[in-house]
Design a protein around this motif. Structure first.
Motif, PDB file in Angstrom:
ATOM      1  N   VAL A   8       0.839  -1.202   0.000  1.00  0.00           N
ATOM      2  CA  VAL A   8       0.000   0.000   0.000  1.00  0.00           C
ATOM      3  C   VAL A   8       0.873   1.250   0.000  1.00  0.00           C
ATOM      4  O   VAL A   8       0.579   2.229  -0.703  1.00  0.00           O
ATOM      5  CB  VAL A   8      -0.978  -0.017   1.193  1.00  0.00           C
ATOM      6  CG1 VAL A   8      -1.702   1.304   1.323  1.00  0.00           C
ATOM      7  CG2 VAL A   8      -1.974  -1.152   1.035  1.00  0.00           C
ATOM      8  N   ALA A   9       1.962   1.239   0.738  1.00  0.00           N
ATOM      9  CA  ALA A   9       2.887   2.380   0.748  1.00  0.00           C
ATOM     10  C   ALA A   9       3.490   2.569  -0.640  1.00  0.00           C
ATOM     11  O   ALA A   9       3.640   3.707  -1.113  1.00  0.00           O
ATOM     12  CB  ALA A   9       3.977   2.169   1.786  1.00  0.00           C
ATOM     13  N   LEU A  17       0.872  10.083  -3.676  1.00  0.00           N
ATOM     14  CA  LEU A  17       0.089  10.433  -2.493  1.00  0.00           C
ATOM     15  C   LEU A  17       0.978  10.343  -1.268  1.00  0.00           C
ATOM     16  O   LEU A  17       1.725   9.379  -1.109  1.00  0.00           O
ATOM     17  CB  LEU A  17      -1.100   9.480  -2.329  1.00  0.00           C
ATOM     18  CG  LEU A  17      -2.137   9.493  -3.445  1.00  0.00           C
ATOM     19  CD1 LEU A  17      -3.159   8.399  -3.220  1.00  0.00           C
ATOM     20  CD2 LEU A  17      -2.803  10.848  -3.540  1.00  0.00           C
ATOM     21  N   ARG A  18       0.895  11.324  -0.415  1.00  0.00           N
ATOM     22  CA  ARG A  18       1.640  11.285   0.837  1.00  0.00           C
ATOM     23  C   ARG A  18       0.688  10.753   1.909  1.00  0.00           C
ATOM     24  O   ARG A  18      -0.245  11.440   2.321  1.00  0.00           O
ATOM     25  CB  ARG A  18       2.140  12.686   1.202  1.00  0.00           C
ATOM     26  CG  ARG A  18       3.067  12.674   2.398  1.00  0.00           C
ATOM     27  CD  ARG A  18       3.632  14.057   2.688  1.00  0.00           C
ATOM     28  NE  ARG A  18       4.266  14.611   1.492  1.00  0.00           N
ATOM     29  CZ  ARG A  18       4.035  15.852   1.039  1.00  0.00           C
ATOM     30  NH1 ARG A  18       3.199  16.647   1.663  1.00  0.00           N
ATOM     31  NH2 ARG A  18       4.644  16.296  -0.037  1.00  0.00           N
ATOM     32  N   ARG A  23      -1.992   6.028   8.834  1.00  0.00           N
ATOM     33  CA  ARG A  23      -3.143   5.835   7.942  1.00  0.00           C
ATOM     34  C   ARG A  23      -2.963   4.639   7.005  1.00  0.00           C
ATOM     35  O   ARG A  23      -3.891   4.261   6.299  1.00  0.00           O
ATOM     36  CB  ARG A  23      -3.372   7.096   7.095  1.00  0.00           C
ATOM     37  CG  ARG A  23      -3.954   8.264   7.832  1.00  0.00           C
ATOM     38  CD  ARG A  23      -5.413   8.059   8.199  1.00  0.00           C
ATOM     39  NE  ARG A  23      -6.208   7.827   7.018  1.00  0.00           N
ATOM     40  CZ  ARG A  23      -7.173   6.916   6.933  1.00  0.00           C
ATOM     41  NH1 ARG A  23      -7.472   6.166   7.967  1.00  0.00           N
ATOM     42  NH2 ARG A  23      -7.841   6.763   5.821  1.00  0.00           N
ATOM     43  N   LEU A  24      -1.763   4.042   6.998  1.00  0.00           N
ATOM     44  CA  LEU A  24      -1.519   2.927   6.085  1.00  0.00           C
ATOM     45  C   LEU A  24      -2.320   1.687   6.458  1.00  0.00           C
ATOM     46  O   LEU A  24      -2.881   1.013   5.591  1.00  0.00           O
ATOM     47  CB  LEU A  24      -0.025   2.590   6.044  1.00  0.00           C
ATOM     48  CG  LEU A  24       0.844   3.523   5.207  1.00  0.00           C
ATOM     49  CD1 LEU A  24       2.304   3.120   5.326  1.00  0.00           C
ATOM     50  CD2 LEU A  24       0.403   3.521   3.758  1.00  0.00           C
ATOM     51  N   VAL A  28      -4.947  -0.378   4.167  1.00  0.00           N
ATOM     52  CA  VAL A  28      -4.762  -1.785   3.785  1.00  0.00           C
ATOM     53  C   VAL A  28      -6.101  -2.501   3.851  1.00  0.00           C
ATOM     54  O   VAL A  28      -6.490  -3.220   2.921  1.00  0.00           O
ATOM     55  CB  VAL A  28      -3.718  -2.471   4.701  1.00  0.00           C
ATOM     56  CG1 VAL A  28      -3.735  -3.972   4.514  1.00  0.00           C
ATOM     57  CG2 VAL A  28      -2.338  -1.915   4.444  1.00  0.00           C
ATOM     58  N   GLY A  29      -6.831  -2.291   4.923  1.00  0.00           N
ATOM     59  CA  GLY A  29      -8.146  -2.928   5.065  1.00  0.00           C
ATOM     60  C   GLY A  29      -9.126  -2.467   3.994  1.00  0.00           C
ATOM     61  O   GLY A  29      -9.859  -3.273   3.421  1.00  0.00           O
TER      62      GLY A  29
END
Length: 95
Positions: A8-9, A17-18, A23-24, A28-29
């Motif tokens: 996701v990162a 996107l920062r 918030r990662l 992911v979910g």
């Protein structure tokens, strides 16, 4: 397919996107839920269903081109500060 935090990162970086680290995990979910829904859609039997390439091939219903309102200019121009007959008079804006 299941995504992890590193993937996701990486996706966020590719999308420019920062995303803060805190918030990662929720992302992911969310992305895994979206991918799960897409997998469900892939299981739908679409045999015999012609793909829709565009929507312009369909005819739209036509209606009669008739005036259904209007015909009372005196009511329309009642609040005009400077009516010109059945029309609004406006200041000249183009020279």
């Amino acid at each position: 397919m299941s995504l992890d935090k590193a993937t996701v990162a990486s996706i966020a970086t590719l999308a420019r996107l920062r995303v803060p680290d805190d918030r990662l995990e929720p992302m992911v979910g969310d992305l895994n839920a979206i991918l799960g829904f897409v997998e469900q859609l892939n299981q739908v039997n679409t045999d015999g269903v012609e793909p829709l390439a565009n929507v312009t091939g369909h005819a739209l219903p036509q209606r009669e081109d008739a005036v259904t309102d209007g015909g009372y200019p005196e009511r329309v121009t009642l609040n005009a500060p400077d009516p010109a007959g059945d029309f609004y008079a406006v200041p000249k804006v183009v020279e």
